[in-house]
Design an enzyme around this catalytic site. Structure first.
Site, PDB file in Angstrom:
ATOM      1  N   SER A 131      -0.820   8.040   5.498  1.00 22.06           N
ATOM      2  CA  SER A 131      -0.549   7.811   4.083  1.00 22.06           C
ATOM      3  C   SER A 131      -0.448   9.158   3.389  1.00 22.06           C
ATOM      4  O   SER A 131      -1.073  10.134   3.825  1.00 22.06           O
ATOM      5  CB  SER A 131      -1.688   7.013   3.442  1.00 22.06           C
ATOM      6  N   TYR A 143     -10.229   4.403   1.150  1.00 22.16           N
ATOM      7  CA  TYR A 143      -8.900   4.461   1.779  1.00 22.16           C
ATOM      8  C   TYR A 143      -8.539   5.903   2.117  1.00 22.16           C
ATOM      9  O   TYR A 143      -8.093   6.209   3.230  1.00 22.16           O
ATOM     10  CB  TYR A 143      -7.878   3.864   0.807  1.00 22.16           C
TER      11      TYR A 143
HETATM   12  P1  NDP Z   1       0.637  -4.714   3.710  1.00 16.39           P
HETATM   13  O1  NDP Z   1      -0.654  -4.984   3.045  1.00 16.39           O
HETATM   14  O2  NDP Z   1       1.901  -5.250   3.128  1.00 16.39           O
HETATM   15  O3  NDP Z   1       0.575  -5.162   5.252  1.00 16.39           O
HETATM   16  C1  NDP Z   1      -0.511  -4.816   6.045  1.00 16.39           C
HETATM   17  C2  NDP Z   1      -0.587  -5.782   7.199  1.00 16.39           C
HETATM   18  O4  NDP Z   1      -1.722  -5.410   8.009  1.00 16.39           O
HETATM   19  C3  NDP Z   1      -0.811  -7.212   6.746  1.00 16.39           C
HETATM   20  O5  NDP Z   1       0.001  -8.105   7.466  1.00 16.39           O
HETATM   21  C4  NDP Z   1      -2.284  -7.400   7.034  1.00 16.39           C
HETATM   22  O6  NDP Z   1      -2.652  -8.751   7.283  1.00 16.39           O
HETATM   23  C5  NDP Z   1      -2.453  -6.584   8.280  1.00 16.39           C
HETATM   24  N1  NDP Z   1      -3.863  -6.322   8.552  1.00 16.39           N
HETATM   25  C6  NDP Z   1      -4.857  -6.060   7.674  1.00 16.39           C
HETATM   26  N2  NDP Z   1      -6.027  -5.961   8.318  1.00 16.39           N
HETATM   27  C7  NDP Z   1      -5.776  -6.160   9.632  1.00 16.39           C
HETATM   28  C8  NDP Z   1      -6.568  -6.198  10.794  1.00 16.39           C
HETATM   29  N3  NDP Z   1      -7.903  -6.039  10.731  1.00 16.39           N
HETATM   30  N4  NDP Z   1      -5.969  -6.413  11.988  1.00 16.39           N
HETATM   31  C9  NDP Z   1      -4.641  -6.611  12.070  1.00 16.39           C
HETATM   32  N5  NDP Z   1      -3.827  -6.613  10.998  1.00 16.39           N
HETATM   33  C10 NDP Z   1      -4.390  -6.386   9.788  1.00 16.39           C
HETATM   34  O7  NDP Z   1       0.699  -3.121   3.806  1.00 16.39           O
HETATM   35  P2  NDP Z   1       1.900  -2.101   4.074  1.00 16.39           P
HETATM   36  O8  NDP Z   1       2.948  -2.713   4.918  1.00 16.39           O
HETATM   37  O9  NDP Z   1       2.259  -1.491   2.786  1.00 16.39           O
HETATM   38  O10 NDP Z   1       1.089  -1.000   4.893  1.00 16.39           O
HETATM   39  C11 NDP Z   1       1.321  -0.716   6.271  1.00 16.39           C
HETATM   40  C12 NDP Z   1       0.626   0.601   6.583  1.00 16.39           C
HETATM   41  O11 NDP Z   1       1.181   1.634   5.745  1.00 16.39           O
HETATM   42  C13 NDP Z   1      -0.875   0.591   6.294  1.00 16.39           C
HETATM   43  O12 NDP Z   1      -1.542   1.346   7.289  1.00 16.39           O
HETATM   44  C14 NDP Z   1      -0.964   1.296   4.952  1.00 16.39           C
HETATM   45  O13 NDP Z   1      -2.218   1.900   4.760  1.00 16.39           O
HETATM   46  C15 NDP Z   1       0.140   2.314   5.090  1.00 16.39           C
HETATM   47  N6  NDP Z   1       0.633   2.824   3.813  1.00 16.39           N
HETATM   48  C16 NDP Z   1       1.221   2.009   2.901  1.00 16.39           C
HETATM   49  C17 NDP Z   1       1.729   2.546   1.737  1.00 16.39           C
HETATM   50  C18 NDP Z   1       2.459   1.755   0.714  1.00 16.39           C
HETATM   51  O14 NDP Z   1       2.816   2.337  -0.320  1.00 16.39           O
HETATM   52  N7  NDP Z   1       2.719   0.478   0.922  1.00 16.39           N
HETATM   53  C19 NDP Z   1       1.595   3.975   1.421  1.00 16.39           C
HETATM   54  C20 NDP Z   1       0.949   4.736   2.456  1.00 16.39           C
HETATM   55  C21 NDP Z   1       0.501   4.167   3.597  1.00 16.39           C
HETATM   56  P3  NDP Z   1      -3.128  -9.705   6.030  1.00 16.39           P
HETATM   57  O15 NDP Z   1      -1.873 -10.234   5.468  1.00 16.39           O
HETATM   58  O16 NDP Z   1      -3.988 -10.752   6.644  1.00 16.39           O
HETATM   59  O17 NDP Z   1      -3.895  -8.816   5.104  1.00 16.39           O
END
Ligand code: NDP
Length: 250
Positions: A131, A143
């Site tokens: 991130s 985070y």
């Molecule tokens: P979302 O919240 O849209 O998607 C995250 C996904 O991860 C969801 O499907 C969620 O499931 C799943 N998840 C959460 N906890 C677990 C777990 N314990 N085991 C397996 N799956 C899990 O996030 P993004 O797509 O935006 O984020 C993807 C990555 O990018 C993350 O690592 C985030 O930190 C990083 N990121 C995102 C940014 C942004 O601006 N969007 C910026 C910087 C980094 P559920 O639906 O059940 O929660």
């Protein structure tokens, strides 16, 4: 679930994506599949096309590794994409929040690496999704601390696994339009836009080409790298506000 094969840069490669049900993970699953990978999409949520896997669960990882060994014999790629945020600040974050976020964002990728490593051969590639918060201060402290820790894990893994021909890199997304950012306050978006030299927020399609590249053999001499995909947000260290204030050509 294993998806169909199409010709492309990842033809025949078996790739695991965590958090693949929505957001960036879902887009990565689509893009990798288009490039010919046999993608095993996983998520803690039950979702069509996704195998259930909680990244914090050792037994979930052990079961997945056994299944892949049986079905494919090896794994070529792992995208540690699953992540959670928690927007408490330094003065009110609780130890249990720190631990919960760390478990998903740091221990999860570690478990993935540990359990899939025995199935990886030279040429395998691991991509950890960090991130922009891992490159700067950022107010959601649990985070931010977890993503900085993920950098440490990635650097160490790159060093430790290099002699086995396994590459480990980090992609640092900036503000990407997903459910995670949709839940942020409007001011979060406004200030991000103001501080982003390219003047827009990112989409999942800004992230996926880099993930494809890092998994592919085109990146065969790249390991331990950290690549921001953030429109320049982390590049200026706060100096954009000065530049904007003094600009005469606007
Ligand atoms: P979302 O919240 O849209 O998607 C995250 C996904 O991860 C969801 O499907 C969620 O499931 C799943 N998840 C959460 N906890 C677990 C777990 N314990 N085991 C397996 N799956 C899990 O996030 P993004 O797509 O935006 O984020 C993807 C990555 O990018 C993350 O690592 C985030 O930190 C990083 N990121 C995102 C940014 C942004 O601006 N969007 C910026 C910087 C980094 P559920 O639906 O059940 O929660």
């Amino acid at each position: 679930m294993t998806r169909d094969i199409h010709p492309g840069r990842l033809l025949g490669k078996v790739v695991v994506v965590t958090g693949g049900a929505r957001g960036q993970g879902a887009a990565e699953v689509e893009a990798l599949t288009r490039e010919g990978a046999r993608v095993i999409a996983t998520d803690v949520a039950r979702a069509p096309g996704c195998r259930r896997l909680d990244v914090t669960s050792e037994s979930d990882w052990a079961e997945l590794a056994a299944e892949i060994r049986e079905a494919h014999g090896q794994v070529h790629g792992l995208v540690n994409n699953a992540g959670v945020t928690w927007r408490a600040r330094v003065d009110d974050v609780r130890p249990e929040d720190m631990a919960r976020v760390h478990a998903v964002n740091v221990t999860g990728p570690l478990l993935g690496i540990q359990h899939l490593l025995p199935l990886m051969r030279p040429g395998a590639s691991i991509v950890n999704i960090g991130s922009s918060a891992a490159l700067t201060a950022h107010y959601p402290v649990a985070y931010t601390a977890s993503k900085w820790a993920l950098r440490g894990l990635t650097k160490t893994a790159a060093m430790e696994l290099g002699h086995r021909g396994i590459r480990v890199n980090t992609v640092h997304p900036g503000f990407i339009e997903t459910d995670m950012t949709a839940s942020a306050a409007p001011a979060f978006r406004e200030v991000n836009l103001r501080e982003t030299p390219l003047g827009r927020t990112g989409t999942v399609d800004d992230i996926t080409p880099l993930v494809v590249f890092l998994l592919s053999d085109d990146a065969s001499f790249i390991t331990g790298a950290e690549i921001p995909v953030d429109g320049g947000f982390t590049a200026h260290g706060g100096a954009k506000a000065i530049s904007d204030a003094l600009r005469t050509d606007a």
